[in-house]
Design a protein around this motif. Structure first.
Motif, PDB file in Angstrom:
ATOM      1  N   ASP A 239       0.861  -1.174   0.000  1.00 26.51           N
ATOM      2  CA  ASP A 239       0.000   0.000   0.000  1.00 26.51           C
ATOM      3  C   ASP A 239       0.901   1.229   0.000  1.00 26.51           C
ATOM      4  O   ASP A 239       2.015   1.190   0.519  1.00 26.51           O
ATOM      5  CB  ASP A 239      -0.926   0.007   1.219  1.00 26.51           C
ATOM      6  CG  ASP A 239      -0.178  -0.169   2.535  1.00 26.51           C
ATOM      7  OD1 ASP A 239       0.507  -1.192   2.696  1.00 26.51           O
ATOM      8  OD2 ASP A 239      -0.243   0.717   3.399  1.00 26.51           O
ATOM      9  N   ALA A 243       2.037  10.480   4.087  1.00 30.30           N
ATOM     10  CA  ALA A 243       2.137  10.364   5.544  1.00 30.30           C
ATOM     11  C   ALA A 243       0.952  11.003   6.250  1.00 30.30           C
ATOM     12  O   ALA A 243       0.515  10.520   7.299  1.00 30.30           O
ATOM     13  CB  ALA A 243       3.440  11.019   6.025  1.00 30.30           C
TER      14      ALA A 243
ATOM     15  N   SER C 155      -7.773  -0.727  13.365  1.00 27.17           N
ATOM     16  CA  SER C 155      -7.026  -0.216  14.510  1.00 27.17           C
ATOM     17  C   SER C 155      -6.720   1.258  14.270  1.00 27.17           C
ATOM     18  O   SER C 155      -5.716   1.615  13.669  1.00 27.17           O
ATOM     19  CB  SER C 155      -5.746  -1.036  14.686  1.00 27.17           C
ATOM     20  OG  SER C 155      -5.044  -0.625  15.835  1.00 27.17           O
ATOM     21  N   ASN C 156      -7.622   2.079  14.745  1.00 27.22           N
ATOM     22  CA  ASN C 156      -7.494   3.519  14.485  1.00 27.22           C
ATOM     23  C   ASN C 156      -6.453   4.188  15.378  1.00 27.22           C
ATOM     24  O   ASN C 156      -6.035   3.635  16.395  1.00 27.22           O
ATOM     25  CB  ASN C 156      -8.859   4.187  14.684  1.00 27.22           C
ATOM     26  CG  ASN C 156      -9.774   3.928  13.497  1.00 27.22           C
ATOM     27  OD1 ASN C 156      -9.311   3.761  12.363  1.00 27.22           O
ATOM     28  ND2 ASN C 156     -11.071   3.876  13.755  1.00 27.22           N
ATOM     29  N   ALA C 157      -6.079   5.395  14.977  1.00 29.86           N
ATOM     30  CA  ALA C 157      -5.184   6.212  15.795  1.00 29.86           C
ATOM     31  C   ALA C 157      -5.786   6.354  17.191  1.00 29.86           C
ATOM     32  O   ALA C 157      -6.998   6.506  17.340  1.00 29.86           O
ATOM     33  CB  ALA C 157      -4.987   7.576  15.148  1.00 29.86           C
ATOM     34  N   THR C 164      -5.434  -3.709  20.354  1.00 32.58           N
ATOM     35  CA  THR C 164      -4.450  -4.795  20.498  1.00 32.58           C
ATOM     36  C   THR C 164      -5.096  -6.023  21.141  1.00 32.58           C
ATOM     37  O   THR C 164      -4.944  -7.152  20.654  1.00 32.58           O
ATOM     38  CB  THR C 164      -3.225  -4.345  21.322  1.00 32.58           C
ATOM     39  OG1 THR C 164      -3.675  -3.624  22.480  1.00 32.58           O
ATOM     40  CG2 THR C 164      -2.321  -3.417  20.524  1.00 32.58           C
TER      41      THR C 164
ATOM     42  N   LEU D 172      -1.286  -2.869  16.741  1.00 28.54           N
ATOM     43  CA  LEU D 172      -0.464  -1.769  17.250  1.00 28.54           C
ATOM     44  C   LEU D 172       0.154  -0.995  16.094  1.00 28.54           C
ATOM     45  O   LEU D 172       0.087   0.240  16.044  1.00 28.54           O
ATOM     46  CB  LEU D 172       0.639  -2.333  18.151  1.00 28.54           C
ATOM     47  CG  LEU D 172       1.653  -1.308  18.669  1.00 28.54           C
ATOM     48  CD1 LEU D 172       1.006  -0.376  19.695  1.00 28.54           C
ATOM     49  CD2 LEU D 172       2.877  -2.003  19.281  1.00 28.54           C
ATOM     50  N   GLN D 174      -0.752  -0.709  13.025  1.00 31.60           N
ATOM     51  CA  GLN D 174      -1.707   0.044  12.201  1.00 31.60           C
ATOM     52  C   GLN D 174      -2.147   1.322  12.919  1.00 31.60           C
ATOM     53  O   GLN D 174      -2.245   2.398  12.310  1.00 31.60           O
ATOM     54  CB  GLN D 174      -2.923  -0.833  11.865  1.00 31.60           C
ATOM     55  CG  GLN D 174      -3.819  -0.216  10.811  1.00 31.60           C
ATOM     56  CD  GLN D 174      -5.024  -1.069  10.497  1.00 31.60           C
ATOM     57  OE1 GLN D 174      -6.063  -0.991  11.143  1.00 31.60           O
ATOM     58  NE2 GLN D 174      -4.909  -1.910   9.490  1.00 31.60           N
ATOM     59  N   SER D 175      -2.401   1.192  14.200  1.00 31.63           N
ATOM     60  CA  SER D 175      -2.808   2.382  14.962  1.00 31.63           C
ATOM     61  C   SER D 175      -1.686   3.418  14.999  1.00 31.63           C
ATOM     62  O   SER D 175      -1.921   4.617  14.805  1.00 31.63           O
ATOM     63  CB  SER D 175      -3.202   1.961  16.391  1.00 31.63           C
ATOM     64  OG  SER D 175      -3.605   3.074  17.149  1.00 31.63           O
ATOM     65  N   LEU D 176      -0.463   2.954  15.208  1.00 33.80           N
ATOM     66  CA  LEU D 176       0.671   3.883  15.270  1.00 33.80           C
ATOM     67  C   LEU D 176       0.945   4.508  13.905  1.00 33.80           C
ATOM     68  O   LEU D 176       1.312   5.686  13.817  1.00 33.80           O
ATOM     69  CB  LEU D 176       1.920   3.161  15.787  1.00 33.80           C
ATOM     70  CG  LEU D 176       1.828   2.643  17.235  1.00 33.80           C
ATOM     71  CD1 LEU D 176       3.142   1.968  17.632  1.00 33.80           C
ATOM     72  CD2 LEU D 176       1.480   3.759  18.215  1.00 33.80           C
ATOM     73  N   ALA D 177       0.768   3.746  12.832  1.00 29.33           N
ATOM     74  CA  ALA D 177       0.962   4.310  11.490  1.00 29.33           C
ATOM     75  C   ALA D 177       0.015   5.483  11.281  1.00 29.33           C
ATOM     76  O   ALA D 177       0.390   6.524  10.729  1.00 29.33           O
ATOM     77  CB  ALA D 177       0.733   3.230  10.422  1.00 29.33           C
ATOM     78  N   ARG D 178      -1.227   5.305  11.743  1.00 24.43           N
ATOM     79  CA  ARG D 178      -2.223   6.370  11.577  1.00 24.43           C
ATOM     80  C   ARG D 178      -1.946   7.566  12.480  1.00 24.43           C
ATOM     81  O   ARG D 178      -2.235   8.703  12.108  1.00 24.43           O
ATOM     82  CB  ARG D 178      -3.622   5.818  11.861  1.00 24.43           C
ATOM     83  CG  ARG D 178      -4.102   4.860  10.783  1.00 24.43           C
ATOM     84  CD  ARG D 178      -5.503   4.336  11.090  1.00 24.43           C
ATOM     85  NE  ARG D 178      -6.118   3.765   9.903  1.00 24.43           N
ATOM     86  CZ  ARG D 178      -6.602   2.523   9.804  1.00 24.43           C
ATOM     87  NH1 ARG D 178      -6.543   1.714  10.843  1.00 24.43           N
ATOM     88  NH2 ARG D 178      -7.141   2.099   8.684  1.00 24.43           N
ATOM     89  N   GLU D 179      -1.435   7.306  13.683  1.00 23.88           N
ATOM     90  CA  GLU D 179      -1.193   8.423  14.606  1.00 23.88           C
ATOM     91  C   GLU D 179       0.111   9.156  14.306  1.00 23.88           C
ATOM     92  O   GLU D 179       0.165  10.380  14.364  1.00 23.88           O
ATOM     93  CB  GLU D 179      -1.185   7.912  16.066  1.00 23.88           C
ATOM     94  CG  GLU D 179      -0.960   9.056  17.072  1.00 23.88           C
ATOM     95  CD  GLU D 179      -1.075   8.615  18.530  1.00 23.88           C
ATOM     96  OE1 GLU D 179      -1.565   7.493  18.794  1.00 23.88           O
ATOM     97  OE2 GLU D 179      -0.659   9.398  19.410  1.00 23.88           O
ATOM     98  N   PHE D 180       1.163   8.413  13.979  1.00 27.87           N
ATOM     99  CA  PHE D 180       2.478   9.045  13.872  1.00 27.87           C
ATOM    100  C   PHE D 180       2.899   9.382  12.445  1.00 27.87           C
ATOM    101  O   PHE D 180       3.829  10.163  12.253  1.00 27.87           O
ATOM    102  CB  PHE D 180       3.526   8.194  14.594  1.00 27.87           C
ATOM    103  CG  PHE D 180       3.334   8.216  16.084  1.00 27.87           C
ATOM    104  CD1 PHE D 180       3.864   9.268  16.836  1.00 27.87           C
ATOM    105  CD2 PHE D 180       2.591   7.247  16.728  1.00 27.87           C
ATOM    106  CE1 PHE D 180       3.655   9.323  18.213  1.00 27.87           C
ATOM    107  CE2 PHE D 180       2.378   7.294  18.098  1.00 27.87           C
ATOM    108  CZ  PHE D 180       2.913   8.336  18.847  1.00 27.87           C
ATOM    109  N   GLY D 181       2.231   8.819  11.435  1.00 26.64           N
ATOM    110  CA  GLY D 181       2.501   9.224  10.057  1.00 26.64           C
ATOM    111  C   GLY D 181       2.397  10.738   9.894  1.00 26.64           C
ATOM    112  O   GLY D 181       3.337  11.386   9.407  1.00 26.64           O
ATOM    113  N   TRP D 236       2.456   1.054   4.641  1.00 29.62           N
ATOM    114  CA  TRP D 236       2.267   0.482   5.972  1.00 29.62           C
ATOM    115  C   TRP D 236       2.676  -0.987   5.974  1.00 29.62           C
ATOM    116  O   TRP D 236       3.410  -1.425   6.827  1.00 29.62           O
ATOM    117  CB  TRP D 236       0.797   0.603   6.447  1.00 29.62           C
ATOM    118  CG  TRP D 236       0.514  -0.251   7.655  1.00 29.62           C
ATOM    119  CD1 TRP D 236       1.211  -0.244   8.836  1.00 29.62           C
ATOM    120  CD2 TRP D 236      -0.463  -1.276   7.791  1.00 29.62           C
ATOM    121  NE1 TRP D 236       0.703  -1.205   9.698  1.00 29.62           N
ATOM    122  CE2 TRP D 236      -0.319  -1.840   9.083  1.00 29.62           C
ATOM    123  CE3 TRP D 236      -1.477  -1.767   6.952  1.00 29.62           C
ATOM    124  CZ2 TRP D 236      -1.135  -2.877   9.548  1.00 29.62           C
ATOM    125  CZ3 TRP D 236      -2.284  -2.794   7.415  1.00 29.62           C
ATOM    126  CH2 TRP D 236      -2.113  -3.339   8.702  1.00 29.62           C
TER     127      TRP D 236
END
Lengths: 247, 247, 247, 247
Positions: A239, A243, C155-157, C164, D172, D174-181, D236
């Motif tokens: 994918d 960012a 798994s959203n932000a 988890t 974990l 996936q959630s971090l990718a969305r929050e920290f991207g 991701w």
């Protein structure tokens, strides 16, 4: 022998297809497929002027006889035993983001004609050349790469005239990956999840910053990376998104 | 008013479609769609003899004009303001489990014609009747149910002539669920993951015991359960498989 | 024999757990598990007053010894050879919807303790009773049902302290479905994708209409439907959401 | 400033972790984390002898205080304002492929302790250093990469003691990718779907040819490719498997 290996790109225009063609033209003669000559003419000139080799062929990927003509042209140009190092399916049909009951059946037919039927016919046409590439011991495993979209994995309201074809194309790529991987052809699928930075989208996402859109040149690098993976480590799916994209 | 509500089943034959028709015939007049009259004639007779109401209409779901004829026949029979309580798409096209390069393009075309185009045309044809069912305050939310398969979520080697259409159909069902749920129509997709116990599969899985195959009557119960879910609790997707199935 | 078959519900409170317990109490004596007696006392009284049979046991599902005590209490009450017709895991740990770096490790530990470890320990504790139910030829295949959520598949932000554990629980349910299906136990997972209509959410989604929230009683019906599926047609996973839900 | 940027690799041993460390050591000083010094000592020597810079720190990623000690050691070595260009979580706990009811709860606890809790604690510990890397304008977006497995997306019978943790870890990521991207940190997850060619697997798949196993050096290249993706084109998730793998 490597001189016989070509790369074929279907769906060249102002965006991803052109960038991919430029990238692969650094290593291989490239064949540019699009319905209208204006979609590939200046690109072919650009590549040829820069010392590469490119030919464009007017082709409708949803039409078996049109693809047959393309192959004949390719063989006239590169020899009957031409092999392919890469075949990249980047074509998409028209679609409408509208209430389902307001979409004419012709729109569905045209969209499925490119994304589903086109993907199938393109693969049946060029897999023999890719298998030839395997025989000719190409440096990198011959690669068949499909361009997907957000709508390849998520089918939102009012998006059915796009997503039906894109899901079909993804199914095709997964089945082909399983069948042709063991034969040495690398089949991959890229989910482009965001707006691509091309002339048509210039006004979109203004104010979101210079990194809010996908770079077609970087997509081309990513496809090249897929192409160079050795047989021990094939990726079927990646994918790609900015960012800052919400997903 | 409820007397105007009908159920339509496309793809009736010896298996799931017939069982679903029998089940829904206990509550609604049923319209049986199949290409050949021999697929629905004895079933229609059976339902009518048992005190239900059934009509069969020779219909090719991949052909818009054939579906148009079907609707005209339905309106002649049930009135111009007929509403539908349920429309069930159980049709599948032909496919070949063979090396990809040995499958004639016509097979892909026929398979996509039913699973993708057929699903789209069937939905465009009968959603207006389902929305009529909403207006007529049907007891249960009008339901549009699609029959899927293992190949709807997994695209194995040599299965592309089946999976491309089935993935497209699943995409259609997801988009329609999102668009028409808020309008009161319940759109659902059932993944039938195993061999169904029908005359054609009688010799299959011998020795694996009487519970190794899916029961079409139980599938019909499951579709009825989906149909009776109220608007607070809609299910989009269920999977169904025998307890002993490997998956 | 059927008199020995019980249903166990972990995570009873004001919502889904209580509704499920009431529903299954119409067929089986029910065992109500919750950490605090106030979560099950009035429910047990209500069921017993209505002619059913219910006992509550203070239990921490994340603690193996607490579950061991629960089983001992159950055996004292129902006999050493007690079998279970259903075991429903509806417990959830605490979580915080906050930036990841602001969530204390204890929150993750508590959430994983219930959703992951709790699910595992609950299953190891009650699968022997469910297998006993198989031997005692329960009318319906003994069922182990897990309550999931939107966060079980997305798994959203800022949701990692919930997702988890929920992804781990879904993994558990899939593995157990594959292992215990062939042994006659039906393992299922329900994705509850929306707000459930319980006292705590009374003020939520005001103005979206009476059908904007999931009904716990209907969830209970859905679990009962899963429970009554015969061995030929097991569903592993369903999703449930209000018709108007965006997803 | 770039001299302050380090790479951290958790779970170094004879396979992927070591290859990744060697690869990233060409660009950054690397910190090697493993529980036992014998897992990193010779690797650290090798990198230091080759002109790179490596330090090993005995660390238990499932233990917050152990990770705290690791950070203190790192800051002593590289300064309090040290930033990270990459943090790679390659650790896995022990698991048993056995009937579910025969697996001691301690095995689940140890597996979840590394894959779920370890992933969380590792991320909470090193995301501040990665965000520091963003501030220090690292050449490539600072990257947090997690190693997944087949069991990250498929939970087979008897595999629950591995898959529960791996699904949690994927959630974990996936959630971090969305929050920290959007904050400039690239979070990625790699599904390693096959046998990796390491000393421990030397005898496996004999006869399937030299390309039947994943190359750890190529996995390292793939991680490096992920690391060098610019902010316009973040991936991701990738899957990686040998061309001949059945999947």
């Amino acid at each position: 022998m490597a001189s016989k290996l070509i790369a074929i790109v279907a769906g060249v225009g102002a965006g991803t297809g052109a960038a991919v063609a430029r990238k692969f033209a650094k290593a291989y003669p490239v064949v540019l497929l699009a319905r209208k000559p204006e979609s590939f003419e200046s690109l072919a000139n650009e590549i040829n002027s820069a010392g590469g080799k490119a030919i464009g062929i007017s082709t409708d990927v949803s039409d078996a006889s049109s693809l047959k003509n393309a192959v004949e042209t390719i063989k006239k140009e590169f020899g009957n035993d031409v092999g392919a190092a890469a075949a990249i399916f980047n074509a998409s049909g028209p679609f409408l983001r509208k209430p389902f009951l307001e979409i004419p059946p012709e729109v569905f037919a045209a969209s499925l004609g490119v994304s589903a039927t086109g993907g199938i016919l393109f693969s049946q046409t060029f897999l023999p050349l890719l298998l030839n590439g395997v025989k000719q011991k190409s440096e990198h495993p011959p690669s068949l790469i499909f361009t997907g979209a957000t709508a390849s994995v998520k089918s939102n309201a009012q998006m059915a005239s796009f997503s039906t074809g894109k899901w079909a194309l993804r199914a095709l790529s997964q089945s082909l990956a399983r069948e042709f991987g063991p034969q040495g052809v690398h089949v991959a699928h890229a989910i482009i999840d965001g707006v691509i930075d091309i002339p048509r989208t210039k006004e979109w996402l203004q104010g979101a910053g210079p990194e809010a859109k996908l770079s077609p040149d970087v997509i081309a690098n990513d496809y090249w990376w897929l192409h160079t993976q050795p047989k021990t480590n094939f990726t079927w799916e990646i994918d790609l998104r900015p960012a800052i994209e919400k997903w």
